[in-house]
Design an enzyme around this catalytic site. Structure first.
Site, short mmCIF file in Angstrom:
data_model
loop_
_atom_site.label_atom_id
_atom_site.label_comp_id
_atom_site.label_asym_id
_atom_site.label_seq_id
_atom_site.Cartn_x
_atom_site.Cartn_y
_atom_site.Cartn_z
N TRP A 9 19.92 24.34 -108.57
CA TRP A 9 18.81 23.75 -109.33
C TRP A 9 17.59 24.67 -109.39
CZ3 TRP A 9 18.97 18.11 -106.92
CH2 TRP A 9 20.15 17.48 -107.34
N HIS A 97 20.71 35.93 -104.52
CA HIS A 97 20.75 35.61 -105.95
C HIS A 97 19.98 36.71 -106.72
CE1 HIS A 97 20.07 33.63 -109.78
NE2 HIS A 97 21.07 32.83 -109.46
N GLU A 169 28.06 37.16 -110.72
CA GLU A 169 27.17 36.69 -111.79
C GLU A 169 26.57 37.88 -112.51
OE1 GLU A 169 25.36 32.59 -110.94
OE2 GLU A 169 24.28 33.96 -109.65
N GLY A 175 21.39 32.27 -117.54
CA GLY A 175 20.38 31.54 -118.32
C GLY A 175 20.33 31.91 -119.79
N GLY A 237 23.83 27.01 -113.09
CA GLY A 237 22.38 26.80 -113.12
C GLY A 237 22.02 25.73 -114.13
N GLY A 238 21.72 26.15 -115.34
CA GLY A 238 21.24 25.25 -116.41
C GLY A 238 22.07 23.97 -116.55
P1 PGA Z 1 22.96 29.64 -115.44
O1 PGA Z 1 22.54 30.12 -113.96
O2 PGA Z 1 24.17 28.75 -115.29
O3 PGA Z 1 21.77 28.89 -115.97
O4 PGA Z 1 23.27 30.86 -116.23
C1 PGA Z 1 23.49 30.54 -113.04
C2 PGA Z 1 22.82 31.03 -111.78
O5 PGA Z 1 21.73 31.59 -111.85
O6 PGA Z 1 23.37 30.88 -110.68
#
Ligand code: PGA
Length: 253
Positions: A9, A97, A169, A175, A237-238
């Protein structure tokens, strides 16, 4: 092994919003009978951990921290120890991260200490790795990811009761709403796996580590990543900020 679905989150919610989102995720998971499809983890920001844990109880959803400090105690104003997180009920902790690497100058060495602290406190680190767009343009993505894993895990030997998660990632898709193409995520997961094999015995890699994908995962694209051989979960994330979207994503598995 059930896929691992982790909702990150970030710093997006107020305390009230975090509590109501946790409640809604929990209710929908039960309603949709999706609880046994995946191991679900929610990572609220620090101030919401206690309240979210209360909502989740001892149910199907695990709690995770978004960061940790490596020291066990001492004059480190504002920091939080791994034991603090364990005491609050966290089972997982996100470490390294890309947003922390980028905005808070976290290095592989700092991340390595954090991974060690999380393991020592009996939790499971989620070590985030991934290349920037510049590194990809220079075709340095494999080297970047291997270095992040090898330096991030330096000096670590997993005991039989410990495990860890590598979250691949690609920084440039986080994002963005546009995930990396799945075959390339699949290839990068082999690179990550190779780095793990360089560090640990093969059986340890097979039984105590897993590789997950993160970066603009949604209910439409999740299946094509899930079909890849080495990817056994997602850092979201989103799409984790809306309980409908988050549960749809689990249902899509
Ligand atoms: P996202 O973020 O799904 O919004 O791309 C993933 C993350 O930062 O772990």
């Amino acid at each position: 092994m059930k896929p691992l679905i982790i909702g990150n989150w970030k710093m997006n919610l107020s305390l009230q919003e975090a509590v109501s989102l946790a409640r809604s995720v929990r209710q929908r998971l039960v309603l949709n009978r999706s609880g046994n499809k995946a191991e679900v983890v929610l990572c609220p920001s620090f101030e919401a951990l206690v309240s979210v844990k209360k909502v989740l109880g001892r149910g199907q959803i695990e709690l995770g921290g978004q960061d940790v400090f490596w020291q066990a105690y001492g004059p480190f104003t504002g920091e939080v120890t791994a034991q603090n997180l364990a005491d609050l009920g966290c089972r997982y902790v996100i470490v390294g991260h890309s947003e922390r690497r980028q905005h808070l100058a976290e290095t592989n060495e700092m991340i390595n200490r954090k991974v060690k602290a999380v393991l020592e406190a009996g939790m499971i680190p989620i070590l985030c790795v991934g290349e920037t767009i510049e590194e990809r343009r220079e075709q340095q993505q494999d080297l970047t990811v291997m270095t992040q894993i090898i330096e991030g895990l330096a000096g670590i030997q997993l005991t039989a009761d410990q495990s860890l998660v590598i979250a691949y990632e690609p920084v440039w898709v986080i994002g963005s709403g546009q995930a990396i193409n799945p075959p390339e995520a699949g290839r990068m997961s082999w690179v990550a796996r190779q780095a793990l094999i360089d560090i640990f015995p093969l059986t340890t890699v097979q039984q105590q580590t897993r590789i997950i994908y993160g970066g603009s995962v949604d209910d439409v694209n999740i299946k094509s990543f899930h079909d890849l051989e080495l990817i056994s979960g997602f850092l979201v994330g989103g799409s984790s900020l809306d309980s409908h979207k988050f549960i749809d994503l689990i249902k899509a598995l």
